[in-house]
Design a protein around this motif. Structure first.
Motif, PDB file in Angstrom:
ATOM      1  N   LEU A   1      14.857  16.597   5.595  1.00  0.00           N
ATOM      2  CA  LEU A   1      13.398  16.655   5.668  1.00  0.00           C
ATOM      3  C   LEU A   1      12.977  15.980   6.971  1.00  0.00           C
ATOM      4  CD1 LEU A   1      10.963  17.614   3.981  1.00  0.00           C
ATOM      5  CD2 LEU A   1      10.753  15.269   3.122  1.00  0.00           C
ATOM      6  N   ASP A   2      12.234  16.683   7.786  1.00  0.00           N
ATOM      7  CA  ASP A   2      11.826  16.164   9.096  1.00  0.00           C
ATOM      8  C   ASP A   2      10.303  16.160   9.185  1.00  0.00           C
ATOM      9  OD1 ASP A   2      11.566  15.334  11.660  1.00  0.00           O
ATOM     10  OD2 ASP A   2      12.681  16.987  12.579  1.00  0.00           O
ATOM     11  N   PRO A   3       9.658  15.001   9.033  1.00  0.00           N
ATOM     12  CA  PRO A   3       8.197  14.948   9.154  1.00  0.00           C
ATOM     13  C   PRO A   3       7.681  15.440  10.500  1.00  0.00           C
ATOM     14  CG  PRO A   3       9.045  12.921   8.185  1.00  0.00           C
ATOM     15  CD  PRO A   3      10.219  13.691   8.671  1.00  0.00           C
ATOM     16  N   THR A   4       8.534  15.410  11.537  1.00  0.00           N
ATOM     17  CA  THR A   4       8.108  15.896  12.846  1.00  0.00           C
ATOM     18  C   THR A   4       7.712  17.363  12.789  1.00  0.00           C
ATOM     19  OG1 THR A   4       9.601  14.320  13.914  1.00  0.00           O
ATOM     20  CG2 THR A   4       8.845  16.152  15.250  1.00  0.00           C
ATOM     21  N   SER A   5       8.297  18.113  11.861  1.00  0.00           N
ATOM     22  CA  SER A   5       8.005  19.548  11.782  1.00  0.00           C
ATOM     23  C   SER A   5       6.567  19.842  11.422  1.00  0.00           C
ATOM     24  CB  SER A   5       8.941  20.197  10.760  1.00  0.00           C
ATOM     25  OG  SER A   5       8.718  19.658   9.465  1.00  0.00           O
ATOM     26  N   VAL A   6       5.863  18.872  10.781  1.00  0.00           N
ATOM     27  CA  VAL A   6       4.451  19.099  10.440  1.00  0.00           C
ATOM     28  C   VAL A   6       3.526  18.296  11.354  1.00  0.00           C
ATOM     29  CG1 VAL A   6       4.937  19.685   8.033  1.00  0.00           C
ATOM     30  CG2 VAL A   6       4.546  17.288   8.662  1.00  0.00           C
ATOM     31  N   VAL A   7       4.005  17.179  11.883  1.00  0.00           N
ATOM     32  CA  VAL A   7       3.166  16.377  12.776  1.00  0.00           C
ATOM     33  C   VAL A   7       3.130  17.001  14.167  1.00  0.00           C
ATOM     34  CG1 VAL A   7       2.827  14.097  13.803  1.00  0.00           C
ATOM     35  CG2 VAL A   7       3.730  14.312  11.478  1.00  0.00           C
TER      36      VAL A   7
ATOM     37  N   LYS B   1       0.828  -1.209   0.000  1.00  0.00           N
ATOM     38  CA  LYS B   1       0.000   0.000   0.000  1.00  0.00           C
ATOM     39  C   LYS B   1       0.860   1.255   0.000  1.00  0.00           C
ATOM     40  CE  LYS B   1      -4.022  -2.008   2.352  1.00  0.00           C
ATOM     41  NZ  LYS B   1      -4.938  -1.889   3.530  1.00  0.00           N
ATOM     42  N   ALA B   2       1.929   1.260   0.746  1.00  0.00           N
ATOM     43  CA  ALA B   2       2.814   2.427   0.770  1.00  0.00           C
ATOM     44  C   ALA B   2       3.469   2.634  -0.589  1.00  0.00           C
ATOM     45  CB  ALA B   2       3.871   2.243   1.846  1.00  0.00           C
ATOM     46  N   ARG B   3       3.854   1.577  -1.244  1.00  0.00           N
ATOM     47  CA  ARG B   3       4.461   1.698  -2.576  1.00  0.00           C
ATOM     48  C   ARG B   3       3.455   2.247  -3.582  1.00  0.00           C
ATOM     49  NH1 ARG B   3       9.118  -2.316  -3.002  1.00  0.00           N
ATOM     50  NH2 ARG B   3       9.225  -3.357  -0.972  1.00  0.00           N
ATOM     51  N   GLN B   4       2.210   1.756  -3.499  1.00  0.00           N
ATOM     52  CA  GLN B   4       1.179   2.256  -4.414  1.00  0.00           C
ATOM     53  C   GLN B   4       0.898   3.734  -4.165  1.00  0.00           C
ATOM     54  OE1 GLN B   4      -2.177  -0.327  -3.823  1.00  0.00           O
ATOM     55  NE2 GLN B   4      -1.119  -2.164  -4.610  1.00  0.00           N
ATOM     56  N   LEU B   5       0.886   4.140  -2.882  1.00  0.00           N
ATOM     57  CA  LEU B   5       0.663   5.547  -2.562  1.00  0.00           C
ATOM     58  C   LEU B   5       1.770   6.417  -3.149  1.00  0.00           C
ATOM     59  CD1 LEU B   5      -0.939   7.717  -0.996  1.00  0.00           C
ATOM     60  CD2 LEU B   5       0.515   7.212   0.988  1.00  0.00           C
ATOM     61  N   ALA B   6       3.004   5.958  -3.053  1.00  0.00           N
ATOM     62  CA  ALA B   6       4.115   6.731  -3.610  1.00  0.00           C
ATOM     63  C   ALA B   6       4.001   6.855  -5.123  1.00  0.00           C
ATOM     64  CB  ALA B   6       5.438   6.064  -3.231  1.00  0.00           C
ATOM     65  N   GLN B   7       3.600   5.777  -5.806  1.00  0.00           N
ATOM     66  CA  GLN B   7       3.447   5.841  -7.256  1.00  0.00           C
ATOM     67  C   GLN B   7       2.329   6.797  -7.655  1.00  0.00           C
ATOM     68  OE1 GLN B   7       5.463   4.546  -9.545  1.00  0.00           O
ATOM     69  NE2 GLN B   7       6.761   3.802  -7.854  1.00  0.00           N
ATOM     70  N   ARG B   8       1.266   6.836  -6.866  1.00  0.00           N
ATOM     71  CA  ARG B   8       0.178   7.765  -7.183  1.00  0.00           C
ATOM     72  C   ARG B   8       0.636   9.211  -7.036  1.00  0.00           C
ATOM     73  NH1 ARG B   8      -3.338   6.037  -3.792  1.00  0.00           N
ATOM     74  NH2 ARG B   8      -3.398   7.750  -2.273  1.00  0.00           N
ATOM     75  N   TRP B   9       1.423   9.488  -6.011  1.00  0.00           N
ATOM     76  CA  TRP B   9       1.921  10.854  -5.837  1.00  0.00           C
ATOM     77  C   TRP B   9       2.885  11.226  -6.960  1.00  0.00           C
ATOM     78  CZ3 TRP B   9       3.274  10.480   0.108  1.00  0.00           C
ATOM     79  CH2 TRP B   9       2.089  10.546   0.843  1.00  0.00           C
TER      80      TRP B   9
ATOM     81  N   ALA C   1       6.342  17.851  -0.757  1.00  0.00           N
ATOM     82  CA  ALA C   1       5.304  18.689  -0.163  1.00  0.00           C
ATOM     83  C   ALA C   1       4.023  17.891   0.061  1.00  0.00           C
ATOM     84  CB  ALA C   1       5.042  19.903  -1.050  1.00  0.00           C
ATOM     85  N   GLN C   2       3.661  17.041  -0.897  1.00  0.00           N
ATOM     86  CA  GLN C   2       2.446  16.223  -0.734  1.00  0.00           C
ATOM     87  C   GLN C   2       2.635  15.201   0.387  1.00  0.00           C
ATOM     88  OE1 GLN C   2       0.843  14.895  -4.399  1.00  0.00           O
ATOM     89  NE2 GLN C   2      -0.861  13.786  -3.482  1.00  0.00           N
ATOM     90  N   MET C   3       3.822  14.642   0.504  1.00  0.00           N
ATOM     91  CA  MET C   3       4.071  13.688   1.579  1.00  0.00           C
ATOM     92  C   MET C   3       3.971  14.368   2.946  1.00  0.00           C
ATOM     93  SD  MET C   3       7.434  11.245   2.228  1.00  0.00           S
ATOM     94  CE  MET C   3       8.480  12.624   2.703  1.00  0.00           C
ATOM     95  N   MET C   4       4.518  15.548   3.077  1.00  0.00           N
ATOM     96  CA  MET C   4       4.447  16.258   4.351  1.00  0.00           C
ATOM     97  C   MET C   4       3.012  16.658   4.674  1.00  0.00           C
ATOM     98  SD  MET C   4       7.573  16.348   5.553  1.00  0.00           S
ATOM     99  CE  MET C   4       7.941  17.787   6.546  1.00  0.00           C
ATOM    100  N   SER C   5       2.259  17.028   3.645  1.00  0.00           N
ATOM    101  CA  SER C   5       0.841  17.339   3.852  1.00  0.00           C
ATOM    102  C   SER C   5       0.074  16.117   4.329  1.00  0.00           C
ATOM    103  CB  SER C   5       0.240  17.890   2.559  1.00  0.00           C
ATOM    104  OG  SER C   5      -1.145  18.133   2.707  1.00  0.00           O
ATOM    105  N   PHE C   6       0.423  14.951   3.792  1.00  0.00           N
ATOM    106  CA  PHE C   6      -0.214  13.699   4.213  1.00  0.00           C
ATOM    107  C   PHE C   6       0.061  13.420   5.691  1.00  0.00           C
ATOM    108  CE2 PHE C   6       0.311   9.053   4.752  1.00  0.00           C
ATOM    109  CZ  PHE C   6      -0.998   8.649   4.514  1.00  0.00           C
ATOM    110  N   PHE C   7       1.303  13.616   6.130  1.00  0.00           N
ATOM    111  CA  PHE C   7       1.654  13.401   7.545  1.00  0.00           C
ATOM    112  C   PHE C   7       0.955  14.410   8.449  1.00  0.00           C
ATOM    113  CE2 PHE C   7       5.801  11.296   6.128  1.00  0.00           C
ATOM    114  CZ  PHE C   7       5.344  10.021   6.446  1.00  0.00           C
ATOM    115  N   ALA C   8       0.718  15.607   7.950  1.00  0.00           N
ATOM    116  CA  ALA C   8       0.166  16.663   8.802  1.00  0.00           C
ATOM    117  C   ALA C   8      -1.331  16.493   9.051  1.00  0.00           C
ATOM    118  CB  ALA C   8       0.427  18.028   8.160  1.00  0.00           C
TER     119      ALA C   8
END
Length: 682
Positions: free
Chosen positions: A480-486, A363-371, A383-390
């Motif tokens: 890139l630190d996902p913690t900055s948006v979560v 599922k994670a691989r499919q999500l990356a391909q869609r992005w 940017a889309q990945m960070m938005s997803f985490f946020a």
């Protein structure tokens, strides 16, 4: 036991105290059964001293020594060579008690005690340990002072006073030698692992590993900046990178391990290395780091280290390391820049940083391909990945357990709760699935500034993980630190503020968690102690790195002549002060009675003063004939002196009475004329 060889009672007391004090620092180092052996040896020696037991047969002593050797050989399986060596020294130290018959045997024990005090610094270098070792030296020296005392001389405290004065007199010369005497490196290397457990990052990272470090408030390292401190959200302390993923855990690949081994064997390089073109807006920071023992080879530095000591090696992923694991606190200077770094990757390197297991986390691989299909460039993807985490994710120290298989899918689409390691791991998988080279970076984020000395203290609970990706458009690595948006507050606040309500935070440091060491007064004491401890390491334990610069400022050109003069002149001054003190002490009266007699001599004329070889009784009889009007006073003085010197039960008022009579007689003597000054002494 013959009285000629029997130690005095005070000597036995100090000997036992010395043994206990010398062995105390090794309680957590050597096997515990050695202390049982020590108690048995001390008890046996006490019974021998009291005449109840005899010395053990030589066969018993040999048998015990063989058992000790066998036990220490068995300890080699889970202890270092140094620990076993010190254990052997301690065993010989305590077993010597069972054959201590002559005073020279006691000397052997005391000389080994001095050696054990020095060996304790192999395992501890703190300020309390230095003070304790000084106290141990004073006690052992006091015991050495009592070895040749007679049985009648049982004053217990006098040797301790003498020993303390001796060390105070030696202190100036010790300081001079410490400042001037050149440091010599060790002639050999030994394994200093004392079996202690280390906390910190390891060479692999699985979900929950980083969050477990938040249970501890132990210091990871300290840093003093020559420049203003970097902002809180830019204090990323790089430790090491993880570039290989097995579906659940990240670890260092064989490629990086091989590079590490090759770097360790390589020759020292200059103190500066070039990593490539840095971003124009990057800023350089110069600072010194005092790092606590980790048992690992890598060293921590701010973001991207550019300049580092010659003994360090830097491998492809910018990890700094030394040849030996860090078993003792160390200090080093670095220069780092914060910002993206340009680095052209080869095809093999790109493939390496795109590595993923062949199956799993579909599922994670499919999500990356869609992005990838939705975004036109790498910046849009990130940017889309960070938005997803946020959106729906929560930052927590106690996330739910993940399954062994498809753990990233479970985290992204089910639990959506995790710590920094979860987000960094998932982010790198998404980036690699999208064809973007990436890697996980482990280190620390933040630090507490000590207002006492301006030193930044980084503790274990500030452990952090983030990711780096490589942009093929500008050929640069970007953090890139996902913690900055979560959890944006993690970059603006300290970990102690952010996680104060988490039950597991500081679970292993309850004094810090409950605020006992965080209160205003105790916090100030803690900060002052940490500031003193930091300077202790810089100027005492690590003085060899500052010695040449300090001496050059004092002496100019460092030459043999200048060093000899700097040693000899203060040394001559110290010896002169000691000589003056000894001369003054030799000519001074010993007690109040002798002072009073000296006062009487000053009142008499040269012919009436006390003559060489004349006893005090004869002296007062002669004065009675010379000054008839003071006969009664001189007879009273004679009787009083005999009682002071020879009576078994001394009246404490007699010395004052003796002095008072002489003070009363002196004016009368000056007014009177001696009748029979020429009469010879009786």
């Amino acid at each position: 036991m013959k009285p000629l060889f029997q130690l005095a009672r005070s000597s036995m007391i100090w000997l036992l105290v010395s043994i206990l004090m010398v062995m105390a620092p090794y309680i957590s180092i050597v096997p515990s059964w050695l202390f049982v052996l020590a108690l048995l040896a001390v008890g046996w020696r006490l019974m021998v001293y009291r005449g109840r037991w005899s010395f053990p047969h030589w066969g018993v002593r040999v048998g015990v020594m063989l058992l000790v050797l066998a036990g220490l050989v068995a300890e080699l399986r889970h202890s270092s060579v140094m620990v076993v060596t010190v254990g052997l020294l301690i065993a010989a130290f305590v077993l010597k008690l069972t054959e201590m018959y002559r005073r020279r045997d006691a000397l052997v024990i005391l000389y080994v005690a001095f050696l054990l005090i020095v060996c304790s610094f192999l395992f501890y270098q703190s300020i309390p340990m230095a003070l304790y070792s000084l106290l141990s030296l004073i006690v052992v020296t006091a015991c050495l002072n009592t070895v040749y005392r007679s049985q009648q001389n049982n004053d217990i405290w006098r040797p301790l006073k003498r020993s303390a004065v001796l060390y105070m007199q030696a202190l100036p010369m010790m300081l001079i030698l410490f400042l001037i005497f050149p440091r010599i490196g060790p002639l050999w290397q030994v394994d200093m692992n004392s079996g202690q457990s280390f906390t910190g990052l390891s060479d692999s990272m699985s979900p929950g590993d980083v969050s477990r470090l938040t249970r501890s408030a132990e210091i990871a390292f300290r840093a003093r900046f020559d420049d203003p401190l970097p902002p809180e959200n830019r204090r990323y302390w790089r430790g090491l990178t993880y570039d290989q993923f097995d579906g659940r855990a990240w670890r260092r690949s064989d490629v990086l391990v091989a590079q590490s081994r090759a770097a360790v064997k390589s020759k020292p390089k200059p103190q500066q290395t070039v990593l490539g073109d840095l971003a124009p807006n990057s800023q350089t920071y110069h600072y010194q780091v005092v790092m606590e023992p980790t048992g690992q080879r890598w060293r921590y530095g701010l973001d991207t280290p550019l300049r580092y000591p010659a003994k360090f090696r830097q491998i492809e992923d910018w990890t700094l390391q030394e040849a030996q694991p860090l078993m003792q606190r160390t200090q080093y200077s670095l220069a780092s820049r914060i910002g993206a770094v340009r680095e052209a990757l080869s095809t093999a390197q790109i493939d390496h940083y795109l590595q993923l297991p062949s199956t799993g986390n579909a599922k994670a691989r499919q999500l990356a391909q869609r992005w990838v299909a939705e975004q036109s460039d790498i910046k849009g993807f990130t940017a889309q990945m960070m938005s997803f985490f946020a959106r729906d994710f929560r930052y927590t120290l106690e996330p739910p357990l993940l399954q062994q298989n498809d753990s990233i899918d479970q985290f992204l689409f089910q639990s959506q709760q995790g710590f920094c390691g979860h987000f960094a791991s998932a982010g790198v998988l998404l980036l690699r699935a999208a064809g973007i080279p990436a890697r996980v970076v482990g280190g620390y984020l933040g630090g507490e500034m000590n207002p006492v000395d301006g030193v930044l203290t980084v503790r274990q609970y500030e452990a952090h993980a983030w990711l780096e990706y490589w942009d093929k458009e500008d050929l640069s690595w970007h953090r890139l630190d996902p913690t900055s948006v979560v959890a944006p507050l993690r970059l603006e606040q300290s970990a102690a503020q952010l996680f104060s309500n988490e039950p597991s935070f500081l679970a292993d440091s309850m004094l810090m968690r409950n605020g006992f060491l965080s209160g205003a007064f105790l916090k100030q004491l803690r900060q002052r102690y940490e500031a003193i401890n930091y300077d202790w390491h810089r100027w005492v334990l690590n003085f060899h790195e500052r010695q040449s610069g300090l001496l050059q400022r004092w002496l100019g050109d460092i030459s043999v002549v200048n060093l000899l003069l700097m040693i000899m002149l203060p040394g001559a001054l110290v010896l002169s002060l000691v000589a003056v003190s000894l001369l003054r002490r030799r000519g001074a009266p010993k007690d109040d009675v002798m002072k009073a007699l000296a006062q009487l001599d000053r009142c008499l004329g040269p012919k009436q003063q006390r003559r060489p070889g004349e006893t005090v009784g004869q002296f007062f009889d002669r004065l009675s004939l010379a000054f008839p009007t003071l006969t009664e006073e001189f007879e009273t003085l004679s009787r009083c002196y005999e009682q002071i010197r020879y009576a078994e039960d001394l009246n404490p008022e007699l010395p004052q009475q003796f002095k008072a009579i002489i003070v009363r007689c002196c004016p009368l003597i000056l007014k009177a004329s001696p009748i029979d000054a020429a009469r010879p002494a009786l």
